[in-house]
Design an enzyme around this catalytic site. Sequence first.
Site, PDB file in Angstrom:
ATOM      1  N   HIS A  17       0.924  -1.073   0.187  1.00 26.48           N
ATOM      2  CA  HIS A  17       0.811  -0.333   0.115  1.00 26.48           C
ATOM      3  C   HIS A  17       1.339   0.696  -0.442  1.00 26.48           C
ATOM      4  O   HIS A  17       0.168   1.734  -0.748  1.00 26.48           O
ATOM      5  CB  HIS A  17      -0.808  -0.197   0.866  1.00 26.48           C
ATOM      6  N   LYS A  41     -16.996  -7.432   6.928  1.00 27.55           N
ATOM      7  CA  LYS A  41     -15.325  -8.086   7.443  1.00 27.55           C
ATOM      8  C   LYS A  41     -15.820  -7.491   8.834  1.00 27.55           C
ATOM      9  O   LYS A  41     -15.317  -6.686   9.491  1.00 27.55           O
ATOM     10  CB  LYS A  41     -14.338  -7.577   6.687  1.00 27.55           C
ATOM     11  N   ARG A  90      -2.853  -6.301  -9.189  1.00 22.98           N
ATOM     12  CA  ARG A  90      -1.744  -6.621  -8.505  1.00 22.98           C
ATOM     13  C   ARG A  90      -1.548  -7.782  -9.881  1.00 22.98           C
ATOM     14  O   ARG A  90      -1.596  -7.721 -10.672  1.00 22.98           O
ATOM     15  CB  ARG A  90      -1.725  -7.622  -6.899  1.00 22.98           C
ATOM     16  N   SER A 128      -2.751  -7.777   2.966  1.00 22.47           N
ATOM     17  CA  SER A 128      -2.677  -7.499   4.436  1.00 22.47           C
ATOM     18  C   SER A 128      -2.822  -9.028   4.996  1.00 22.47           C
ATOM     19  O   SER A 128      -2.764  -9.055   6.193  1.00 22.47           O
ATOM     20  CB  SER A 128      -4.261  -6.778   4.618  1.00 22.47           C
TER      21      SER A 128
HETATM   22  P1  ADP Z   1     -10.203  -3.285  -0.563  1.00 21.40           P
HETATM   23  O1  ADP Z   1     -10.832  -3.889   0.454  1.00 21.40           O
HETATM   24  O2  ADP Z   1     -10.343  -2.634  -1.138  1.00 21.40           O
HETATM   25  O3  ADP Z   1      -9.323  -4.314  -1.563  1.00 21.40           O
HETATM   26  P2  ADP Z   1      -6.953  -3.555   0.861  1.00 21.40           P
HETATM   27  O4  ADP Z   1      -6.101  -2.837   1.558  1.00 21.40           O
HETATM   28  O5  ADP Z   1      -7.157  -5.399   0.153  1.00 21.40           O
HETATM   29  O6  ADP Z   1      -8.742  -3.202   0.137  1.00 21.40           O
HETATM   30  O7  ADP Z   1      -6.815  -3.221  -0.653  1.00 21.40           O
HETATM   31  C1  ADP Z   1      -6.927  -1.577  -1.242  1.00 21.40           C
HETATM   32  C2  ADP Z   1      -5.957  -1.095  -2.706  1.00 21.40           C
HETATM   33  O8  ADP Z   1      -4.614  -0.967  -2.477  1.00 21.40           O
HETATM   34  C3  ADP Z   1      -6.771  -2.143  -3.900  1.00 21.40           C
HETATM   35  O9  ADP Z   1      -6.448  -1.334  -4.833  1.00 21.40           O
HETATM   36  C4  ADP Z   1      -5.876  -3.382  -3.369  1.00 21.40           C
HETATM   37  O10 ADP Z   1      -5.852  -3.867  -5.291  1.00 21.40           O
HETATM   38  C5  ADP Z   1      -4.425  -2.097  -3.563  1.00 21.40           C
HETATM   39  N1  ADP Z   1      -3.376  -4.027  -3.065  1.00 21.40           N
HETATM   40  C6  ADP Z   1      -2.750  -4.278  -2.108  1.00 21.40           C
HETATM   41  N2  ADP Z   1      -1.551  -4.730  -1.919  1.00 21.40           N
HETATM   42  C7  ADP Z   1      -1.205  -3.884  -2.766  1.00 21.40           C
HETATM   43  C8  ADP Z   1      -0.018  -3.908  -2.943  1.00 21.40           C
HETATM   44  N3  ADP Z   1       0.674  -5.485  -3.021  1.00 21.40           N
HETATM   45  N4  ADP Z   1       0.750  -3.844  -4.150  1.00 21.40           N
HETATM   46  C9  ADP Z   1      -0.632  -2.614  -4.670  1.00 21.40           C
HETATM   47  N5  ADP Z   1      -0.996  -2.674  -4.359  1.00 21.40           N
HETATM   48  C10 ADP Z   1      -2.342  -2.910  -3.966  1.00 21.40           C
END
Ligand code: ADP
Length: 163
Positions: A17, A41, A90, A128
Amino acid sequence: MKIAIYPGSFDPITLGHLNLIKRASRVFDKLIVCVMVNSAKTPLFTVEERLAQIREVVSRFDNVEVDFWDGLVAEYARKKQARVIVRGLRALSDYEKECQMAIINKKINPEVETFFLAASEKYMYLSSSAVKEMAAFGADLSEFAPRELIAAIEERIRNRQGK
Ligand code: ADP
């Protein structure tokens, strides 16, 4: 002023992130990292905790703000007069869900465009959930989670496991 919103759960924020935040903050005048409240969630950290964690790790970026929203991101973008939603892509598995969301957001707010940033090679498989899983098995998190947050993540996982 070009304002972009980066919405997500950030439970917890990872180095993947943070890499996206760094790159997007160079492209837009202002980037708002927005913690979205997802009642479906059960999160590891409360919204307030996540806000504090994100604020701590993005404090070095002058044009990054942190906020939360318990409604639709397209409505939030309208409220903030932002034309862009930033999301990360990803592996292939993100693609379908992300396209669907981009289309829905455009329907709700036709002014808004979703910009996808390709994940960096180093963080392509980082999520995460992966951080939480690694913490549960006592793995070293230093390459995956912000240094400042590692102790809090490990502690919360231990509490959850009842150790
Ligand atoms: P959500 O539940 O909205 O998917 P996340 O916190 O899991 O929330 O992810 C938020 C955004 O960040 C999403 O667009 C996800 O694809 C992106 N994201 C998460 N991890 C990574 C990573 N390692 N590299 C690039 N983008 C990421």
